[in-house]
Design a protein around this motif. Structure first.
Motif, PDB file in Angstrom:
ATOM      1  N   ASP A 216       0.846  -1.201   0.000  1.00 40.82           N
ATOM      2  CA  ASP A 216       0.000   0.000   0.000  1.00 40.82           C
ATOM      3  C   ASP A 216       0.877   1.246   0.000  1.00 40.82           C
ATOM      4  OD1 ASP A 216       0.648   0.885   2.624  1.00 40.82           O
ATOM      5  OD2 ASP A 216      -0.955  -0.286   3.511  1.00 40.82           O
TER       6      ASP A 216
ATOM      7  N   THR B 142      -9.742  -1.146   0.497  1.00 41.18           N
ATOM      8  CA  THR B 142      -8.904  -1.780  -0.531  1.00 41.18           C
ATOM      9  C   THR B 142      -9.246  -3.260  -0.706  1.00 41.18           C
ATOM     10  OG1 THR B 142      -7.140  -0.167  -0.232  1.00 41.18           O
ATOM     11  CG2 THR B 142      -6.474  -2.295  -1.092  1.00 41.18           C
TER      12      THR B 142
ATOM     13  N   ILE C 118      -3.541  -5.773   3.095  1.00 39.78           N
ATOM     14  CA  ILE C 118      -2.739  -6.215   1.954  1.00 39.78           C
ATOM     15  C   ILE C 118      -2.540  -7.732   1.997  1.00 39.78           C
ATOM     16  CG2 ILE C 118      -0.399  -6.112   0.967  1.00 39.78           C
ATOM     17  CD1 ILE C 118      -2.176  -3.717   0.245  1.00 39.78           C
TER      18      ILE C 118
END
Lengths: 377, 377
Positions: free
Chosen positions: A52, A85, A117
């Motif tokens: 990120d 995300t 992530i």
């Protein structure tokens, strides 16, 4: 070329999952050594790094350098920071990037970042070619002691969090403890709540050790590495016993049923509550609820609250800034949680510090009366 | 309430995959009995049916009726017919529908259709809540003898076919042989090619039996059920031995490396070539290529070609209508196939009928010279 790992100031935790066995290395400076660890443990020589914007700005370039030095061809994709995300659109973007990079089964997707992530990249690694290799480089304390271990991956949908995903074990986890120095105190504390959880599940001696050594864990040094290693080993033991969460692995949800409900009730607004803070409050509630059911002593709940409070974590619902929704809404969030079977509630309860257990068929009315009492004290 | 299955005119194939073990039932009329089989084998009482416009028009309503009669709450989603349906967008649509239907881990996604629907619905079942139950009701011969067995799921991307997916075993397969009467002769023949494949891999007696009984297999009756059962059992044996295709399962790709290249070379235009036809030509080529390498007798290749030709399948590249691209392009398609390791080609070759084996490191130059010769005969 490369010194054998782990080095003297490092710890290694092995997950004995048969043909999915893997190592977790814990210590300072592992990002700078990632290339050497990669080539000594994986067959492929290509990698697709997902990171990120925050983490990438600091650590992408040293990671790429290390991989390149050891002959691993790497490309990268940098995504926005934050829970949003973990979306279907980003899953499409990541898998497309991984396929464009011609990652084959023995090559790897590398997650460089926190839980968001790791969950997204791990999901992508699990579905490209029905599974390619996966390396976790967790950069938050929470990810180092929890989400990077155990193979759960996932994204969020409009129906809820983590409702799409796969079990896909990593092939290597590099927990670089030096990167934790750049975390904010609040982020560090949130990860620390999960460390305390392992003591409360079934390691009373570890909880006692944390009561005495938490300052050194926060300051860094050998105690921090020790606390992370004990946590990874604790999670590893549970995962090896119950990889797909059909039984004992549910214990890892101690504090999470209440915690998730509070996260949902605050609309996952991290300015009000982050996951680890929800877990901290949830663990205190789980101990108090167990005391109310005459399973445990109220003194244990008080001791848990005292320790979490001492390190600066919230322990009460009223510690959360802003208004909470009515108890009925909290109950709805609890009922929508995955740990519901045929309408009955499954809870992790305890008989005292380090004596947690899975309780099926807890009456919803008891939970509701308890919550109502807690918020109006 | 429900008679024990299988009934006298049915066959049962069991896949002994430990905690992922399941049964394949083969026989006429199973769609009308789906509800009973569902409730006797699955814990959940909800189902989300995925189907396509053609199959749904005929069989969705009897399936819904049967489920409802036995107390299974079912909803359905009908998608367009064809390979393009295996897309990321449809994966999003299917998972959203399954979550909206509140399918939990013990409930099921049901695939009612051919390989496209099975691959897409199975992928969705594999990722919703990290895996919910999955029931396959394959309605094409190809799906009954191949894609519905073994747990491979997937979708296509701009990089190629089936490049995203998971291994997710079904919990039950109902192969209703009565529905095959509505297939076009061309569709039936395409599925039959995969039946022949099982004989050619390691069952010479089955190939001989097919040479004598293929007409009855095409006409229906006990020989058809027998041929499907032998095929499912053959695939089941390989899958049980090598669930995730690390070794022996590669044998199932006999004829597929050439076949896939021909499918790619015709841009997956089903008016020119369907998968089973590509496999038929590919199997003949694999036998001829083996003869060229002095591994097998040219007589075996001729015998395979004679049988496939007799049932009406194409056996030569020039049987494909329209112009084929240059041999270099075919070679590129072969090299992009998943069965390439470090630049070397892996092929399924044979020492004769029913004596196939996995050959690593076949020189690309040999393949190219062979293909060049074949198309210019």
């Amino acid at each position: 070329m490369n010194a054998p790992s782990p080095r003297p100031n490092e710890r290694l935790v092995h997950l004995a999952l048969g043909d999915r066995a893997y190592d977790i290395l814990i210590g300072p400076g592992l990002i700078a050594r990632a290339g050497g660890e990669f080539i000594s443990r994986l067959k492929g020589r290509r990698a697709a790094i997902i990171t990120d914007e925050n983490v990438g700005a600091r650590y992408l370039s040293p990671l790429m350098d290390s991989l390149q030095t050891d002959g691993v061809e790497a490309v990268s994709l940098t995504l926005p920071v934050g829970e949003k995300t973990k979306s279907f659109d980003n899953l499409a973007a990541v898998t497309d990037m991984v396929l464009s990079a011609r990652i084959e089964r023995n090559d790897a997707v590398i997650a460089l970042g926190g839980g968001v992530i790791g969950d997204l990249a791990g999901f992508a690694a699990g579905i490209v070619r029905r599974g390619v290799r996966f390396v976790q480089i967790p950069t938050s304390l929470l990810a180092q002691v929890d989400s990077s271990v155990g193979g759960k991956t996932g994204i969020n949908t409009r129906h809820g969090k983590n409702l799409l995903g796969v079990f896909h074990q990593p092939d290597l986890v590099l927990a670089d403890t030096a990167v934790l120095d750049s975390l904010s105190p609040r982020e560090f504390r949130a990860g620390y709540a999960e460390i305390v959880k392992y003591g409360l599940i079934d390691k009373p001696y570890f909880f006692h050790w944390l009561e005495r050594h938490w300052k050194q864990v926060f300051e860094g040094g050998p105690e921090r590495i020790e606390a992370i290693a004990v946590s990874c080993q604790a999670k590893a033991d549970v995962v090896v016993e119950d990889e797909r969460e059909t039984g004992r692995r549910a214990l890892l949800n101690l504090g999470h049923t209440f915690g998730h409900a509070l996260e949902a009730a605050t609309a996952y607004d991290s300015s009000r509550l982050v996951h680890g803070e929800g877990v901290a409050i949830g663990m205190v509630l789980a101990h108090r609820f167990s005391a109310r059911l005459n399973l445990a002593s109220p003194d244990d709940a008080a001791r848990v609250a005292a320790h979490l409070s001492e390190v600066g974590l919230p322990t009460e619902m009223w510690d959360i800034p802003g208004e909470l929704p009515p108890t009925e809404i909290l109950m709805e969030a609890i009922a929508q949680d995955k740990k519901v079977k045929g309408g009955k509630l499954t809870f992790i309860l305890t008989r005292g510090i380090g004596q947690s257990f899975v309780a099926d068929e807890v009456p919803a009315s008891e939970v509701m009366a308890f919550l109502e009492g807690m918020r109006n004290q």
